[in-house]
Design an enzyme around this catalytic site. Structure first.
Site, PDB file in Angstrom:
ATOM      1  N   CYS A 382      -8.659  93.247 -57.695  1.00 20.53           N
ATOM      2  CA  CYS A 382      -9.457  92.016 -57.616  1.00 20.53           C
ATOM      3  C   CYS A 382     -10.372  91.893 -58.837  1.00 20.53           C
ATOM      4  O   CYS A 382      -9.900  91.556 -59.902  1.00 20.53           O
ATOM      5  CB  CYS A 382     -10.214  91.947 -56.294  1.00 20.53           C
ATOM      6  SG  CYS A 382     -10.606  90.243 -55.856  1.00 20.53           S
ATOM      7  N   HIS A 508      -6.036  92.600 -52.454  1.00 13.21           N
ATOM      8  CA  HIS A 508      -6.555  93.904 -52.018  1.00 13.21           C
ATOM      9  C   HIS A 508      -5.488  94.600 -51.178  1.00 13.21           C
ATOM     10  O   HIS A 508      -5.482  94.477 -49.954  1.00 13.21           O
ATOM     11  CB  HIS A 508      -7.802  93.718 -51.156  1.00 13.21           C
ATOM     12  CG  HIS A 508      -8.989  93.202 -51.900  1.00 13.21           C
ATOM     13  ND1 HIS A 508      -9.916  94.026 -52.471  1.00 13.21           N
ATOM     14  CD2 HIS A 508      -9.387  91.939 -52.176  1.00 13.21           C
ATOM     15  CE1 HIS A 508     -10.852  93.303 -53.054  1.00 13.21           C
ATOM     16  NE2 HIS A 508     -10.554  92.035 -52.893  1.00 13.21           N
ATOM     17  N   GLU A 510      -5.270  97.603 -50.430  1.00  9.42           N
ATOM     18  CA  GLU A 510      -5.814  98.700 -49.603  1.00  9.42           C
ATOM     19  C   GLU A 510      -5.994  98.294 -48.141  1.00  9.42           C
ATOM     20  O   GLU A 510      -5.949  99.142 -47.254  1.00  9.42           O
ATOM     21  CB  GLU A 510      -7.130  99.224 -50.175  1.00  9.42           C
ATOM     22  CG  GLU A 510      -8.314  98.266 -50.189  1.00  9.42           C
ATOM     23  CD  GLU A 510      -8.299  97.301 -51.364  1.00  9.42           C
ATOM     24  OE1 GLU A 510      -7.313  97.292 -52.128  1.00  9.42           O
ATOM     25  OE2 GLU A 510      -9.269  96.528 -51.501  1.00  9.42           O
TER      26      GLU A 510
HETATM   27  N1  GLN Z   1     -15.945  88.261 -57.940  1.00 10.09           N
HETATM   28  C1  GLN Z   1     -14.546  88.057 -58.080  1.00 10.09           C
HETATM   29  C2  GLN Z   1     -14.098  86.748 -57.450  1.00 10.09           C
HETATM   30  O1  GLN Z   1     -14.826  86.192 -56.656  1.00 10.09           O
HETATM   31  C3  GLN Z   1     -13.763  89.207 -57.510  1.00 10.09           C
HETATM   32  C4  GLN Z   1     -13.853  89.319 -56.027  1.00 10.09           C
HETATM   33  C5  GLN Z   1     -13.437  90.664 -55.480  1.00 10.09           C
HETATM   34  O2  GLN Z   1     -13.303  91.620 -56.221  1.00 10.09           O
HETATM   35  N2  GLN Z   1     -13.255  90.766 -54.182  1.00 10.09           N
HETATM   36  O3  GLN Z   1     -13.035  86.266 -57.716  1.00 10.09           O
END
Ligand code: GLN
Length: 541
Positions: A382, A508, A510
């Protein structure tokens, strides 16, 4: 339809969620359909707005529900995908009741905690068991007995047992702490007695007591708890501190809790098959290989903020018979003291997890640059994926001020930009891109190989994405976007040519990793770390 209600006494943080998950695992391994519900007696409607520093990570479900991290444990132990309905909060319940009141659904009655709030709670619990068609629904009531906040939930649980008719339809499990007073070295049962007394005052008599303690409970102590708390001796279960949560089902099973619960719930005698699980635990305990990875984050002081990451890594440990040493690096320290980069020289892989906000960004970018230039295995998740794009744009394409508009709205090279549907939206939680979305993987890429598929569903939680205007120039220089959203415009995966393992995912992975089925990106990463380590030691040798 049967229920097991799990309450907690004495202290919070005794591992009630692990007890629930473990009981679920035992019943599921006995051939039953099991589901689990977490009740959080706070006024937030969901965990989306909560700071990971206070409550640990926000777990994300397929349907986009942002929930308490215990649901992650339920999913991992049960191997089931849950929905937002499986996390009931005071906020959700009151909101629904107040909305019904405004619509006039209570026909002029005075709306009260009993029966309106308690009915709403019971309906929500029953709806989940009906929808999932579970033989047994386990309900964890968060907090500690005696808290004002949890009162309506305990009352609803008491009513539920009465409504279910026979005691065999609803069993109460109470988790407590048995401390040892260092001066006398004796296990003390008084806190347990008091918390059971408190439960009884509200009309609940526990059927099982699961007592957490540093060492296993002495036989005499079990007997004492049995006598004072009016629970059969065989239903006093000891859960001593253990290093690995996946051992807990085995510890409970050894004390015959499975048989006791099956008997109590009148579910007949059943064979409980824990062979695979036991093997998994044995492999975890007897690793054959070892690697060290750096995790460069900003909530590294509270490990629960990264719970799903560390669990996903643990699943790889089991699958690869490896021990993974985690070196936690606070990304800000890499910014302030560049010599901290030295720490990265000793590791076999670098993981940059997700996150929000400016703090520590430059440190993460440095760590990514280190991984890219030194060909150290890298996994960016992410925010880690987004920053890998920023790093490449800055240091390979030479766009010195490249950034995400999350951190520098004025940048002349906004390689990461707000999702188009987010533009003009002020609140943070309400409209994030959440939950499982379909992703197409380019055939014959590393990521397609890891998943052994070209179509996957993974979970998301973000507001920013790779700016489509920069994809072409990034790709020409070797940063390839090998996974795209269904409509083809959104970048989901990046890989670097000429690097043994450099992978970033906008999603994600995970969240869907399971002890018996590790998540492919994590599996690939740890396997690459093992190879890297081997190459290094052989090189030296
Ligand atoms: N801050 C980034 C976004 O909003 C990444 C978000 C995250 O890592 N969950 O896209």
């Amino acid at each position: 339809m049967k229920y097991i209600i799990v309450t907690g006494g004495v202290l919070s943080g005794l591992g009630k969620g692990i007890t629930v998950s473990s009981i679920g695992k035992l019943l599921k391994s006995s051939g039953l359909r099991v589901t689990a519900i977490k009740i959080d007696p706070y006024l937030n409607c969901d965990a989306g707005t909560m700071n990971p520093y206070q409550h640990g990570e926000v777990f994300v479900l397929d349907d986009g529900g942002e929930v308490d991290l215990d649901l992650g444990n339920y999913e991992r132990f049960l191997g089931e995908n849950l929905t937002s309905d499986h996390n009931i909060t005071t906020g959700k319940v009151y909101k629904a009741v107040i909305e019904k009141e405004r619509k006039g659904e209570y026909l002029g009655k005075t709306v009260q905690i009993i029966p309106h709030i308690t009915n709403e709670i019971k309906e929500r619990i029953k709806r989940v068991s009906e929808k999932t068609n579970a033989d047994v629904t386990i309900v964890e009531i968060g907090g500690t007995v005696g808290d004002i906040e949890s009162m309506p939930f305990l009352e609803a649980a008491r009513q539920l047992r009465r409504e279910m008719g026979s005691e065999s339809n609803c069993v109460f499990v109470h988790t407590t702490l048995v401390p040892v007073l260092s001066t006398v070295g004796e296990q003390k049962t008084k806190p347990t007695q008091h918390s059971v007394k408190e439960l009884r005052e509200i009309g609940i008599q526990p059927d099982v007591i699961v007592a957490r303690s540093a060492a296993p409970l002495d036989y005499e102590i079990k007997k004492k708890i049995s006598l004072f708390c009016d629970v059969p001796l065989e239903a006093v279960i000891s859960t001593p501190d253990i290093d690995c949560i996946y051992k807990v089902p085995l510890v409970l099973h050894e004390q015959n809790l499975t048989a006791y619960l099956l008997r109590k719930l009148e579910l007949g005698e059943r064979k409980t098959d824990l062979d695979e699980w036991r093997k998994m635990v044995e492999t975890l305990e007897n690793p054959k290989h070892e690697v060290s990875i750096a995790i460069v984050g900003k909530y590294t002081h509270l490990k629960d903020s990264y719970l799903s990451y560390t669990e996903a890594i643990r699943h790889c440990e089991a699958a690869l018979a490896a021990r993974v040493n985690k070196i936690w690096i606070e990304s800000e320290t890499l910014e302030e003291r560049p010599e901290e980069l030295e720490k990265l020289k000793g590791v076999d892989g670098i993981l940059v997890p997700g996150g929000f906000g400016n703090r520590g960004i430059e440190g993460k970018i440095r760590a990514i640059q280190f991984a890219r230039e030194n060909k150290v295995p890298f996994l960016g998740v992410c925010l880690g994926f987004q920053l890998a794009t920023v790093e490449f744009a800055r240091n390979v394409l030479g766009y010195k001020d490249a950034n995400s508009t999350e951190f520098n709205p004025e940048t002349t090279h906004p390689v990461i930009d707000l999702l188009p549907e987010q533009k003009g939206v002020k609140e943070m939680g309400a409209t994030m891109r959440l939950g499982a979305h379909k992703i197409h993987l380019k055939p014959k890429t590393m990521i397609a190989g890891l998943y052994n598929s070209t179509v996957i569903f993974e979970r998301h939680r973000h507001r920013y994405e790779v700016n489509p205007n920069f994809i072409e120039v990034l790709e020409t220089h070797g940063l390839i976007y090998t996974g795209k959203s269904e409509d083809g415009r959104r970048c989901e995966v990046l890989e670097l040519k000429e690097h043994p393992f450099f992978l970033g995912t906008q999603f994600h992975a995970e969240f869907k990793s399971r002890p018996e089925a590790p998540s492919p990106p994590y599996f690939g990463f740890i396997r690459a770390c093992l190879e890297y380590r081997k190459g290094r030691t052989e090189g030296k040798g």
